[in-house]
Scaffold this motif. Structure first.
Motif, short mmCIF file in Angstrom:
data_model
loop_
_atom_site.label_atom_id
_atom_site.label_comp_id
_atom_site.label_asym_id
_atom_site.label_seq_id
_atom_site.Cartn_x
_atom_site.Cartn_y
_atom_site.Cartn_z
N UNK A 688 38.57 19.43 -21.38
CA UNK A 688 38.32 18.06 -21.86
C UNK A 688 37.45 17.32 -20.86
N UNK A 689 36.88 16.18 -21.29
CA UNK A 689 35.98 15.42 -20.42
C UNK A 689 36.74 14.51 -19.45
N UNK A 690 37.83 13.89 -19.95
CA UNK A 690 38.60 12.96 -19.11
C UNK A 690 39.93 12.68 -19.80
N UNK A 691 40.70 11.75 -19.24
CA UNK A 691 42.03 11.46 -19.78
C UNK A 691 41.93 10.81 -21.17
N UNK A 692 40.87 10.04 -21.42
CA UNK A 692 40.71 9.43 -22.74
C UNK A 692 40.47 10.50 -23.80
N UNK A 693 39.65 11.47 -23.47
CA UNK A 693 39.37 12.57 -24.41
C UNK A 693 40.66 13.32 -24.75
N UNK A 694 41.47 13.61 -23.72
CA UNK A 694 42.72 14.33 -23.96
C UNK A 694 43.68 13.48 -24.79
N UNK A 695 43.73 12.18 -24.51
CA UNK A 695 44.64 11.30 -25.25
C UNK A 695 44.29 11.28 -26.74
N UNK A 696 43.00 11.25 -27.06
CA UNK A 696 42.58 11.25 -28.47
C UNK A 696 43.00 12.55 -29.16
N UNK A 697 42.85 13.68 -28.45
CA UNK A 697 43.25 14.97 -29.02
C UNK A 697 44.75 15.00 -29.27
N UNK A 698 45.53 14.50 -28.29
CA UNK A 698 46.99 14.50 -28.45
C UNK A 698 47.42 13.63 -29.63
N UNK A 699 46.76 12.48 -29.79
CA UNK A 699 47.11 11.58 -30.92
C UNK A 699 46.79 12.26 -32.24
N UNK A 700 45.65 12.94 -32.29
CA UNK A 700 45.26 13.61 -33.53
C UNK A 700 46.22 14.76 -33.85
N UNK A 701 46.63 15.50 -32.83
CA UNK A 701 47.57 16.60 -33.05
C UNK A 701 48.91 16.07 -33.57
N UNK A 702 49.34 14.94 -33.03
CA UNK A 702 50.60 14.34 -33.50
C UNK A 702 50.52 13.95 -34.97
N UNK A 703 49.28 13.72 -35.45
CA UNK A 703 49.13 13.34 -36.84
C UNK A 703 49.15 14.50 -37.81
N UNK A 704 49.10 15.76 -37.29
CA UNK A 704 49.16 16.92 -38.17
C UNK A 704 50.58 17.11 -38.69
N UNK A 705 50.71 17.42 -39.99
CA UNK A 705 52.03 17.60 -40.57
C UNK A 705 52.75 18.82 -40.01
N UNK A 706 51.98 19.80 -39.51
CA UNK A 706 52.60 21.03 -38.99
C UNK A 706 53.04 20.90 -37.55
N UNK A 707 52.70 19.78 -36.88
CA UNK A 707 53.03 19.60 -35.46
C UNK A 707 54.24 18.69 -35.33
N UNK A 708 55.20 19.13 -34.53
CA UNK A 708 56.41 18.35 -34.31
C UNK A 708 56.27 17.46 -33.07
N UNK A 709 55.89 18.07 -31.91
CA UNK A 709 55.71 17.30 -30.68
C UNK A 709 54.50 17.80 -29.92
N UNK A 710 53.88 16.90 -29.12
CA UNK A 710 52.77 17.23 -28.22
C UNK A 710 53.03 16.54 -26.90
N UNK A 711 52.94 17.27 -25.81
CA UNK A 711 53.18 16.66 -24.50
C UNK A 711 52.41 17.42 -23.42
#
Length: 715
Positions: A688-711
């Motif tokens: 990833x490019x920086x902490x903001x880039x990673x945060x956006x990816x984590x938020x998007x993953x949390x929005x997937x119906x197949x994903x329970x948790x991301x940390x």
């Protein structure tokens, strides 16, 4: 023991122009000087130099070398001096005796570090005149023949191990195979007597079973060649126990499976006859596939040339056959001594070229030696050079490059030129782009892709096979580390001196050189950069009235932008040789970070919330202010790690990977940590490019119906 006239007759037998009077004078002088000295065997000490001289007559060496052998212990063990030997025998002989004496003195210790340093001196001494090495090899051979007279088992083991690791390979690289094989076998007898006895019993059983098989097979091969109109001499012989043992170890076979325990040499007149002989042998008896080697078109580094084949020969016996000309046979037997440049007579240009090629490996070792490094490193590189089989590769313009088996394109690049190795970024093998870790095969054409901004990577060391490449890589990394530590040290000192309101110019820093025992400012800066000297020590040394400063967490800013200008700057993913990220912590631009000085290694960067930092709370002087210094115009990525718990259903992994790619990130590693009927845990390493880039990816993953948790794992 050889008598005086017997030694002289041997020399005159191959060199009628030898200085008979000089040999006689040396014989009498050495006998007188050694007087009543005795060896451990109980023989007169003088028997040793006589036997050493006798060994060298088998190599047909010049008068000066024979005289040196007779005198080689006089300076060490008697009252002889350099001036006296120069007056009686000339400066050439005196210089050779002095060289051998220096080498002898180097052997008086058994500690590994001293042995390694001595080996450096050994090669430097013999590089001035190769005859020094030849006398030393003969000296070691006779000492090994009488090794059993030494009472101390530890001393016998040390001498045998040293012979196996250094002297036998050196003899091999000089092409003197008989001496190499005898040294190996004598050392093997001391180091592994049980294995050698078992092999000798096997040989005795073979002799009883086969009778005169070797002579009969040799006669049948010779008759077949003669029948086809080719005159040849065929010589058969059994292999030595150590040669058999090495083959068993290399192939992983048992003694019972070892079938080719004897070999044959076919000696012909001309080079075309070698290939004609191979043709006759292969049409008369079936050859063993994969056992044909042509060392005539591609000679070994030590000048050895022959064509090798293995066949199921007469009497259905498996036989190794080496076919060579008489000149090649002489070189195979006597090695470098066969092209002797010190002999009188017209210069043989071809022989001189062969001598230079044979001698090139020593020049490479001396080049490594002159470029520094520790003695232990040099000894390691030298063993890599000497213990190696070969592959033959080509540059795009057809130049032949000989490398040890297991070599990679990086070895190839350094073999062509050190600068090519240092700037290597990729390669093509036979026209195809291939990884730099690819092992080269015989006949490969290798093209090296270069970049002037490239520098050797520490990871290269794991997959190079030549001492030259490893030495050059370590040398380049040492130089880069020194420069990086100097740059880092200047930043650290600037920060510390600015905090105290003091000047940190080179003129000021020179005041600390004497008290801190540094030769110049560059060395001082490097010592601060690698953590062996603290900035507080330098400040207090230059300004004694200034109290030692204290560092700690309180000096770390709230974020990268808030930190002081004097902080050490982290500029990229690799950070640098002097600045490294702590393992498994994955700090990202935009996060608060702190540096911990690791003495001898530089600065290790941690996220501010890393639990490991608690272990350094009692050492405030090791805490370093660090800040991100990322150029937004230069795209770069940093490693991050996520723990994802996802539903165990079709397509879940595909959805996760696709989303990460859609957000401009690449997965570098993926591990299935745990799986059950409903869910599975994934560990995903991504760029990833920086902490903001990673945060956006984590938020998007949390929005997937197949994903329970991301940390993010907390280390």
């Amino acid at each position: 023991m050889l008598r005086q006239y017997e030694l002289v007759d041997r020399v005159l037998g191959y060199d009628p122009k030898a200085d008979e009077a000089l040999i006689n004078r040396a014989y009498v002088y050495a006998m007188k000087q050694h007087g009543s000295q005795m060896r451990a065997s109980g023989d007169p000490y003088f028997s040793h130099p006589i036997e050493v001289a006798g060994i060298l007559t088998e190599l047909k060496l010049d008068t000066a070398t024979i005289v040196t052998a007779l005198l080689h212990d006089t300076m060490e063990d008697t009252g002889s001096t350099m001036d006296e030997l120069t007056k009686l025998f000339g400066s050439q002989v005196a210089g050779l005796v002095d060289g051998v004496t220096k080498l002898t003195r180097l052997e008086l210790t058994s500690e590994r570090s001293k042995q390694a340093e001595n080996f450096r001196k050994f090669l430097l001494a013999m590089s001035n005149d190769i005859r020094v090495l030849l006398v030393k090899l003969a000296d070691r051979l006779h000492n090994m023949r009488t090794l059993h007279f030494i009472d101390s088992a530890d001393k016998r083991q040390r001498i045998a191990q040293e012979t196996m690791e250094i002297y036998a390979p050196l003899a091999g690289r000089m092409g003197i195979q008989e001496i190499r094989e005898e040294l190996e076998d004598l050392a093997f007898k001391e180091l592994n007597p049980e294995a050698r006895e078992a092999l000798l019993r096997r040989l005795n059983e073979f002799r009883e079973e086969s009778g005169d098989t070797v002579r009969q097979i040799a006669a049948e091969i010779e008759a077949k060649l003669k029948e086809e109109g080719l005159a040849a001499e065929v010589i058969g012989r059994e292999k030595r126990p150590y040669s058999m043992w090495r083959k068993m170890e290399r192939r992983g076979i048992s003694l019972e499976q070892l079938s080719d325990i004897f070999g044959f040499r076919v000696v012909v007149d001309e080079v075309p006859d070698c290939y004609r002989a191979i043709g006759i042998l292969h049409t008369s008896w079936p050859m063993v596939p994969g056992r044909f080697k042509d060392y005539i078109s591609t000679p070994k580094n030590n000048g050895y040339r022959s064509v090798h084949t293995t066949m199921i020969g007469p009497q259905k016996k498996r036989a190794e056959v080496q076919v060579r000309t008489r000149k090649m046979h002489e070189i195979a037997e006597y090695g470098i001594a066969a092209h002797w440049l010190y002999k009188e007579g017209p210069v043989d240009t071809e022989a001189s070229g062969e001598f230079a090629a044979t001698f090139s490996w020593l020049r490479q070792l001396i080049e490594m030696l002159e470029h520094g490094g520790t003695p232990e490193e040099f000894m390691e590189h030298t063993k890599l050079q000497m213990f190696s089989d070969q592959v033959f590769c080509f540059t795009p313009n057809g130049m032949l490059i000989t490398l040890p088996r297991g070599a990679t394109p990086i070895d190839f690049a350094y073999a062509v030129h050190t600068e090519i190795g240092d700037t290597c970024v990729g390669c093509k093998i036979n026209g195809r782009h291939m990884p730099l870790r690819t092992r080269l095969e015989n006949g490969d054409e290798v093209e090296i892709i270069r970049s002037q901004v490239q520098r050797p990577s520490p990871a290269w060391e794991a997959y190079v096979a030549t001492g030259k490449a490893r030495s050059a890589i370590r040398r380049s990394i040492r130089a880069a580390k020194q420069a990086e530590f100097s740059r880092l040290g200047r930043q650290i000192l600037k920060s510390a001196f600015e905090a105290a309101g003091k000047d940190a110019s080179d003129t000021i820093l020179e005041r600390a050189l004497g008290p801190l025992r540094k030769s110049d400012v560059a060395e001082l800066l490097a010592s601060v950069g690698d953590g062996t000297v603290s900035a507080e020590q330098v400040l207090h040394t230059v300004y004694p009235e200034e109290p030692l400063a204290k560092r700690g967490r309180k000096r770390v800013g709230a974020n990268g932008k808030d930190q002081r200008n004097g902080a050490v700057r982290v500029t990229g993913r690799g950070a640098g040789l002097g600045i490294q990220f702590a393992p498994d912590t994955f700090p990202l631009p935009g996060e608060r970070i702190v540096g911990i000085m690791m003495p001898g290694e530089g600065v290790t960067v941690y996220p501010i919330d890393a639990p490991t930092l608690e272990t350094f709370d009692g050492e405030p002087s090791r805490w370093i202010d660090v800040t991100w210094d990322i150029d937004p115009e230069v795209p770069q990525t940093f490693p991050a790690r996520l723990r994802v718990t996802a539903r165990n259903e079709v397509g879940s992994l595909g959805h996760i990977a696709t989303l990460i790619a859609d957000y401009g990130s690449n997965i570098s590693n993926l591990t299935l940590a745990q799986r059950d009927a409903d869910f599975y845990d994934l560990q995903i390493d991504l760029d990833v490019r920086d902490i903001k880039h990673l945060t956006r990816i984590m938020s998007a993953l949390n929005g997937l119906s197949c994903v329970n948790t991301v940390a993010r794992p907390r280390h």
